[in-house]
Structure formats: C-alpha cells, structure tokens
Design a protein around this motif. Sequence first.
Motif, mmCIF file in Angstrom:
data_model
loop_
_atom_site.group_PDB
_atom_site.id
_atom_site.type_symbol
_atom_site.label_atom_id
_atom_site.label_comp_id
_atom_site.label_asym_id
_atom_site.label_seq_id
_atom_site.Cartn_x
_atom_site.Cartn_y
_atom_site.Cartn_z
ATOM 1 N N ALA A 72 0.610 -0.984 -0.233
ATOM 2 C CA ALA A 72 0.018 -0.271 -0.179
ATOM 3 C C ALA A 72 1.132 1.567 0.024
ATOM 4 C CB ALA A 72 -1.051 0.145 1.178
ATOM 5 N N ALA A 73 0.170 2.074 -0.088
ATOM 6 C CA ALA A 73 0.928 3.637 -0.846
ATOM 7 C C ALA A 73 0.557 4.830 0.144
ATOM 8 C CB ALA A 73 1.502 3.897 -1.966
ATOM 9 N N GLY A 74 1.591 5.546 0.472
ATOM 10 C CA GLY A 74 0.724 6.327 1.788
ATOM 11 C C GLY A 74 1.467 7.667 1.480
ATOM 12 N N LEU A 167 -3.098 6.190 -0.047
ATOM 13 C CA LEU A 167 -3.548 7.103 0.529
ATOM 14 C C LEU A 167 -2.785 8.983 -0.186
ATOM 15 C CD1 LEU A 167 -5.141 8.793 3.087
ATOM 16 C CD2 LEU A 167 -3.452 8.099 4.257
ATOM 17 N N VAL A 168 -3.363 9.645 0.202
ATOM 18 C CA VAL A 168 -2.482 11.395 0.088
ATOM 19 C C VAL A 168 -2.573 11.909 0.815
ATOM 20 C CG1 VAL A 168 -2.536 13.071 -1.782
ATOM 21 C CG2 VAL A 168 -2.700 10.841 -2.759
ATOM 22 N N ILE A 184 -5.751 16.726 -6.644
ATOM 23 C CA ILE A 184 -5.407 16.350 -7.731
ATOM 24 C C ILE A 184 -5.171 14.950 -8.260
ATOM 25 C CG2 ILE A 184 -4.790 17.333 -10.153
ATOM 26 C CD1 ILE A 184 -5.796 20.260 -9.653
ATOM 27 N N MET A 185 -3.537 15.133 -7.772
ATOM 28 C CA MET A 185 -3.457 13.552 -7.763
ATOM 29 C C MET A 185 -3.723 12.385 -7.199
ATOM 30 S SD MET A 185 0.694 12.942 -6.609
ATOM 31 C CE MET A 185 0.139 12.813 -3.972
ATOM 32 N N PHE A 194 -7.829 10.217 0.647
ATOM 33 C CA PHE A 194 -7.305 11.527 0.320
ATOM 34 C C PHE A 194 -6.948 12.363 2.088
ATOM 35 C CE2 PHE A 194 -7.972 16.573 -0.072
ATOM 36 C CZ PHE A 194 -6.596 17.128 -0.305
ATOM 37 N N ALA A 195 -6.525 13.365 2.375
ATOM 38 C CA ALA A 195 -7.492 14.146 3.829
ATOM 39 C C ALA A 195 -6.447 15.356 3.823
ATOM 40 C CB ALA A 195 -6.392 12.779 4.619
ATOM 41 N N VAL A 196 -6.874 16.079 4.416
ATOM 42 C CA VAL A 196 -6.134 16.908 4.262
ATOM 43 C C VAL A 196 -6.357 17.351 5.968
ATOM 44 C CG1 VAL A 196 -6.290 19.639 4.220
ATOM 45 C CG2 VAL A 196 -7.130 18.488 2.035
ATOM 46 N N ILE A 197 -4.592 17.988 6.697
ATOM 47 C CA ILE A 197 -4.290 18.212 7.836
ATOM 48 C C ILE A 197 -5.046 19.456 8.766
ATOM 49 C CG2 ILE A 197 -2.989 17.563 9.929
ATOM 50 C CD1 ILE A 197 -4.254 15.034 8.590
ATOM 51 N N PRO A 198 -5.282 19.661 8.960
ATOM 52 C CA PRO A 198 -5.607 21.258 9.857
ATOM 53 C C PRO A 198 -4.241 21.853 10.062
ATOM 54 C CG PRO A 198 -6.796 20.037 10.695
ATOM 55 C CD PRO A 198 -6.528 19.143 9.568
#
Length: 224
Positions: A72-74, A167-168, A184-185, A194-198
């Motif tokens: 798996a790829a992070g 996971l990106v 986009i990636m 996809f996850a954004v870290i605040p």
Amino acid sequence: AGLSRWKRIAPDLRGAGASSAPADGYSVARYADDIVQVLDTLGLERAGVCGLSRGGYILFELLRRHPGRVRAAGFCNTKAAADSAEARRGRDEMAALAERAGTGAVAERLLPQLLAPATFAAQPDVVAHVREMINRTPVPGLVGALRALRDRPDSTPMLGTIGVPALVVAGQDDKIAPPGDARIMAQAIPGAQFAVIPAAGHLAPLEQPLATSRALADFLDGLR
C-alpha cells in the motif's frame, strides 16, 4: 506510538540520520534500491510504504522499479510532478549555500517554507526540532539529496497505473505541495483516499502528529 498496532520501520536514508554520507551515489532510484535492501535484510516481501516529501518521490520510484514490494502507498506532503526549471535552479542554489555556509544557513532558508504559520506561533519546540534535524544532516548528504530531487523523473504519467491501495495526505498550509495539487493527484490514482491536515505545513506528521497518525491508521485499518 499512534501506529503501534503495526510493525513500523523507520529507515535512515543514505546521508541522513545515522547512515553514512558518501560524497556521491544519490538519486531517487538509489534511495529506492536502498529501501528494498532494508526489506530484504528484514525478510519482508512487501510493506505498506508511507513517504513524506522526498520519501514520496522515493515511493514513486519504488512503484516504478519494485512494484511487487509495495503493499500500500501513502503519499504525504509530496507531489508527482518533476521540478520546474525554476525549482531546479533553487535546488542548485540551496546546494551551493550548504557547501558555502553549512547546514545552519540552509535551515534558516528552509524553515519558513516547511512549517505552517500556526506551528511557528504555537509550537516552538517543533520549530527547534526541525532546525536541529537539518543542522545535523551531513553536508554531502544534504547536497546529494538536493541534486537527487532536482533530477527526479516526472511521475505524473504513472498515477493512473498505481494498482495498490493509496492515501494522499496534504497539509492545509503546505507551500511546497499545496493541498489543491495533492487533491488532483489523489483523484488521478484509482481509488485513492485523500486527507487534509489542518494547521500543518509541509511536515504534517511533526506539526500535527495526532491528526496525521489518525489518517494513516484509518487507511491501514481498511487494508485488513
């Protein structure tokens, strides 16, 4: 500690940490082959690989050169595109600065790019830790890394061919790998999460370890 349910391997890349720092032999391909040697030494056929920044570029190279070794790829705070001409010049300038003035000068140049404003305001210990990490990197290792990043291939064409769970992760305030580009990636990788870290910049696991570890843990739980 947040990922204690899994066997974790934190390899030193050549020229960093406690690894030796040869004067040459730096490329993303060489880094990837080094990681495979680590897996071979540990008797592991496959691993989930999470690459932060430069580590993401190495992960792309692992998928290109040794796809059977990646379970798996992070991709964390990283991007698929190669350096632009301007970015390549910036790498050369940074390498020259390291050779001329040492890693301390590089740290002062890099820190504002690496960390979110909230980190500077509320986490001086993290700022000091990142500065110390850069300061203790041997100059040959730092210069070799900069040139390896400068010369890495464009991995954008392979995004649609990635056949493992992915996971990106992006930092909300990342100036180097902005969250819009990361999204986009992720959309280009089949089935990627996809996850954004605040309140995180380019070093989300250091700036916001709980949120980043939770994103990774949720992703890994889905592999069971």
